[in-house]
Write a protein that holds these residues in place. Structure first.
Motif, short mmCIF file in Angstrom:
data_model
loop_
_atom_site.label_atom_id
_atom_site.label_comp_id
_atom_site.label_asym_id
_atom_site.label_seq_id
_atom_site.Cartn_x
_atom_site.Cartn_y
_atom_site.Cartn_z
N THR A 151 0.85 -1.20 0.00
CA THR A 151 0.00 0.00 0.00
C THR A 151 0.88 1.25 0.00
O THR A 151 2.10 1.17 0.18
N LYS A 152 0.27 2.40 -0.18
CA LYS A 152 1.02 3.65 -0.19
C LYS A 152 1.71 3.88 1.15
O LYS A 152 2.86 4.32 1.22
N THR A 153 1.02 3.57 2.24
CA THR A 153 1.59 3.73 3.57
C THR A 153 2.81 2.84 3.75
O THR A 153 3.82 3.26 4.30
N GLN A 154 2.72 1.60 3.29
CA GLN A 154 3.85 0.69 3.42
C GLN A 154 5.05 1.18 2.61
O GLN A 154 6.19 1.07 3.06
#
Length: 107
Positions: free
Chosen positions: A13-16
């Motif tokens: 994901t973008k956060t990861q």
């Protein structure tokens, strides 16, 4: 097999991805820190005092940096005493406070 959008990391994901970028930057900074701290530490030097201007009184120029510091400390103490002035004046103002409140209400 299912099609996935172009230009995306599969399974992240973008956060990861952001956390991975921060971790990589932190690791790089951690590796660079020991090399930077290996430099010799230079001793602390005090600045030179300016020369007296022509016509200055004899005591106007401080003779050391410590004297400048003591003068600054004395000025800070005077400022602190000035900040405490309302607290010292409270007993004098308290008896006439109701009258000043009434005068303020008459405006």
């Amino acid at each position: 097999m299912t099609a996935r959008p172009f230009g995306r990391c599969h399974g992240m994901t973008k956060t990861q991805r952001m956390l991975a970028a921060f971790a990589l930057a932190g690791a790089a900074a951690g590796l660079a820190a020991p090399a930077a701290s290996a430099a010799p530490v230079s001793p602390l030097t005090l600045p030179d005092l300016p020369a007296a201007a022509p016509g200055m009184p004899a005591g106007a120029q401080p003779t050391s940096v410590q004297e400048i510091g003591s003068q600054l400390s004395a000025g800070a103490n005077q400022l602190n005493a000035l900040m405490e002035l309302p607290d010292h004046l409270a007993p004098v103002i308290a008896p006439v406070q109701p009258l000043t409140d009434l005068a303020g209400g008459l405006e």
